[in-house]
Design a protein around this motif. Structure first.
Motif, PDB file in Angstrom:
ATOM      1  N   GLU A 169       1.342  -1.041   0.142  1.00  0.00           N
ATOM      2  CA  GLU A 169      -0.030  -0.174  -0.287  1.00  0.00           C
ATOM      3  C   GLU A 169       0.870   1.134   0.060  1.00  0.00           C
ATOM      4  OE1 GLU A 169      -3.580   0.367  -0.379  1.00  0.00           O
ATOM      5  OE2 GLU A 169      -3.836  -1.271  -0.700  1.00  0.00           O
ATOM      6  N   ARG A 200       0.485   3.921  -3.207  1.00  0.00           N
ATOM      7  CA  ARG A 200       0.478   5.621  -2.538  1.00  0.00           C
ATOM      8  C   ARG A 200       1.433   6.399  -2.717  1.00  0.00           C
ATOM      9  NH1 ARG A 200      -4.260   5.093   0.725  1.00  0.00           N
ATOM     10  NH2 ARG A 200      -5.371   3.009   0.579  1.00  0.00           N
ATOM     11  N   SER A 259      -5.874  -5.634  -3.622  1.00  0.00           N
ATOM     12  CA  SER A 259      -5.721  -4.119  -2.932  1.00  0.00           C
ATOM     13  C   SER A 259      -4.689  -3.205  -3.715  1.00  0.00           C
ATOM     14  CB  SER A 259      -5.624  -5.064  -1.563  1.00  0.00           C
ATOM     15  OG  SER A 259      -4.942  -3.865  -0.550  1.00  0.00           O
ATOM     16  N   SER A 283      -6.793  -2.134  -6.692  1.00  0.00           N
ATOM     17  CA  SER A 283      -8.163  -1.210  -6.351  1.00  0.00           C
ATOM     18  C   SER A 283      -7.421   0.756  -6.114  1.00  0.00           C
ATOM     19  CB  SER A 283      -8.777  -1.783  -4.811  1.00  0.00           C
ATOM     20  OG  SER A 283      -9.522  -1.111  -4.140  1.00  0.00           O
ATOM     21  N   SER A 284      -6.182   0.427  -5.123  1.00  0.00           N
ATOM     22  CA  SER A 284      -5.396   1.105  -5.484  1.00  0.00           C
ATOM     23  C   SER A 284      -4.773   2.408  -6.347  1.00  0.00           C
ATOM     24  CB  SER A 284      -4.243   1.388  -4.096  1.00  0.00           C
ATOM     25  OG  SER A 284      -5.305   0.828  -2.614  1.00  0.00           O
ATOM     26  N   LYS A 306      -7.528   3.844  -7.774  1.00  0.00           N
ATOM     27  CA  LYS A 306      -7.910   5.261  -7.085  1.00  0.00           C
ATOM     28  C   LYS A 306      -7.325   6.524  -7.456  1.00  0.00           C
ATOM     29  CE  LYS A 306     -10.853   2.729  -3.653  1.00  0.00           C
ATOM     30  NZ  LYS A 306     -11.007   2.352  -1.955  1.00  0.00           N
ATOM     31  N   SER A 307      -5.581   6.042  -7.350  1.00  0.00           N
ATOM     32  CA  SER A 307      -4.601   7.066  -8.323  1.00  0.00           C
ATOM     33  C   SER A 307      -4.390   7.882  -9.472  1.00  0.00           C
ATOM     34  CB  SER A 307      -3.180   6.456  -7.295  1.00  0.00           C
ATOM     35  OG  SER A 307      -2.793   5.646  -8.162  1.00  0.00           O
ATOM     36  N   THR A 347      -1.293   6.873   5.615  1.00  0.00           N
ATOM     37  CA  THR A 347      -2.166   5.990   4.936  1.00  0.00           C
ATOM     38  C   THR A 347      -2.425   4.511   4.370  1.00  0.00           C
ATOM     39  OG1 THR A 347      -1.942   6.986   2.786  1.00  0.00           O
ATOM     40  CG2 THR A 347      -2.850   8.442   4.079  1.00  0.00           C
ATOM     41  N   GLY A 348      -0.737   4.208   3.972  1.00  0.00           N
ATOM     42  CA  GLY A 348      -0.705   3.749   3.551  1.00  0.00           C
ATOM     43  C   GLY A 348      -0.736   1.101   4.735  1.00  0.00           C
ATOM     44  N   LYS A 397      -4.602   1.837   5.596  1.00  0.00           N
ATOM     45  CA  LYS A 397      -5.058   1.254   5.259  1.00  0.00           C
ATOM     46  C   LYS A 397      -5.074  -0.438   5.465  1.00  0.00           C
ATOM     47  CE  LYS A 397      -7.265  -0.011   1.073  1.00  0.00           C
ATOM     48  NZ  LYS A 397      -9.317  -0.176   0.724  1.00  0.00           N
TER      49      LYS A 397
END
Length: 348
Positions: free
Chosen positions: A54, A58, A100, A103-104, A107-108, A187-188, A191
Motif C-alpha cells: 500500500e 500510494r 488491494s 484498487s489503490s 484510485k490514484s 495512509t498505507g 489501509k
C-alpha cells in the motif's frame, strides 16, 4: 427470487444461531483456533507485505519495480510499468495483496478500471510463505513440494496473463498521482490495518459457519476437502506425506477458496467481476492440478516420509503477543489519523 434468497439466508443464520446456543463451547473452541491462526500465521505473514504494498502504491514507488522488466512486460504481457509491478508483487505477497494494490492504483489513476478488472483474474496467489512453509514443510517436511505447488500456480497465472493480454495504448500509459512518502506511510499502514482486520474477521466467521455445518458433512478426507475449499488454510489438516494429494492441494491453492473470495469482494470494489474471476480461477485450478500431476513423480521421485514424524512445523510466530501488540499499534495509528483529519477539517 430475491425474496426467496432472503428467506434462505435468514434460515441459515437462524440455524447457525441455534447451533451456537446448543453447544457454545464447540464454537468458542473454533473461534479460539481461528484467532490462533490469525495471530500465529496471517498477521505476521500478511501485515508487513500488505502495508509495504500500500505504501509503494500510494507513494508511486512501485512503478520503479516494473522498469527492469519493461521489455518483457510490454512485448509479451502487454503491461505498463505500473501493471507489471503489481503483477510481480501479487505473485509473492499472498491472496488479497494483488487486488488491494489494483484498487489503490485505480484510485490514484495509475491503472484504468477496465485493465485492473482484467488483471484481477491473474494477480492472485497464495505466495511462497504459504505454499512452502505451511504446505511444503508443514505437510510433507519437504520444501520442494511447496515450491512445486507454488510454481504450478504462478505458471497458470503467467498463462492467464498472456491469454488475457490487451495492447498498451497511449491512454493506458498513466503515471497516477503520488503522495509524499510520509503521508503514504501513514495512509498505507492504516489501509493495510483495516484490510487485515476485515480478512481476519471474515476468516473467523467462515470458521463459525464451517463448525455449524460439521454435523451434516461427511466424515474423513471428504470433510477435510470441503473445509479446505471453504477456508484454504485448512489444507494443513490434509493427511501428511501423501504425495498423491499434491495435485489436489495445488488446485485448491490456485482457486483460493470461498473465504478468500469473500475477502476479495470486501477489498476489491469495482475491480472484481465475480463470474469472470471464478472462471479464470477454475481454469488455473485445473491447470495447476495437471502440472503437479505430471511433475510430482519427477520432482519427488525419491521422496520418503521424514524419519521423525511431527518434527516439521510450519513457520509461525512463537509469540502471539507480538501480533497482538502489532494490531494495537495499528489501531492507535488509525485513531491518530482520524484525529488529524478532524483537526484539518476544523482548520478549514
Amino acid at each position: 427470487m430475491e425474496y426467496l434468497k432472503k428467506i434462505c439466508t435468514l434460515l441459515v443464520i437462524l440455524l447457525v444461531t441455534g447451533r451456537i446456543l446448543q453447544d457454545p463451547g464447540m464454537f468458542s473452541d473454533a473461534v479460539r483456533d481461528g484467532l490462533m491462526t490469525c495471530t500465529e500465521h496471517m498477521i505476521p505473514s500478511l501485515f508487513a507485505l500488505m502495508a509495504i504494498s500500500e505504501i509503494l502504491v500510494r507513494s508511486g514507488l512501485y512503478q520503479l519495480i516494473g522498469i527492469p522488466f519493461r521489455g518483457v512486460a510490454r512485448h509479451i504481457f502487454h503491461m505498463t510499468d505500473a501493471e507489471s509491478a503489481v503483477f510481480l508483487i501479487s505473485q509473492f505477497a499472498g491472496y488479497p495483496v494483488g487486488l488491494s494494490m489494483l484498487s489503490s492504483a485505480v484510485k490514484s489513476g495509475a491503472i484504468c478500471k477496465a485493465r485492473a478488472r482484467r488483471m484481477s483474474l491473474f494477480c492472485f496467489g497464495a505466495g511462497p510463505a504459504f505454499t512452502v512453509s505451511l504446505i511444503g514443510i508443514g505437510i510433507y517436511g519437504e520444501p520442494v513440494a511447496g515450491w512445486l505447488i507454488y510454481g504450478a500456480n504462478v505458471g497458470m497465472n503467467l498463462l492467464l496473463a498472456i491469454v488475457l493480454r490487451n495492447p498498451v495504448s497511449e491512454e493506458t500509459k498513466r503515471s497516477g498521482c503520488a503522495l509524499p512518502f510520509s503521508e503514504a506511510l501513514i495512509t498505507g499502514t492504516r489501509k493495510a490495518s483495516v484490510n487485515l482486520f476485515q480478512i481476519c474477521a471474515l476468516m473467523l466467521m467462515m470458521k463459525v459457519l464451517l463448525t455449524a455445518a460439521m454435523p451434516v458433512l461427511p466424515r474423513g478426507e471428504v470433510r477435510v476437502l470441503i473445509a479446505a475449499f471453504t477456508e484454504i488454510s485448512q489444507v494443513i489438516s490434509f493427511p501428511r506425506y501423501q504425495t498423491l494429494l499434491i495435485p489436489l492441494i495445488a488446485s485448491l491453492t490456485a482457486f483460493g477458496g470461498i473465504c478468500v473470495l469473500f475477502q476479495l469482494c470486501s477489498l476489491g470494489g469495482d475491480c472484481l467481476h465475480i463470474q469472470s474471476f471464478l472462471a479464470a480461477r477454475l481454469f488455473a485450478a485445473i491447470g495447476s492440478f495437471l502440472i503437479c500431476h505430471v511433475l510430482t513423480p519427477i520432482v519427488l521421485h525419491d521422496y520418503t516420509k521424514p524419519v521423525v514424524s511431527g518434527s516439521f512445523h510450519a513457520a509461525r510466530s512463537e509469540h502471539p503477543m507480538l501480533s497482538v501488540v502489532l494490531v494495537m499499534m495499528s489501531a492507535m495509528l488509525v485513531l491518530e489519523w482520524k484525529r488529524i483529519e478532524r483537526k484539518k477539517a476544523l482548520c478549514k
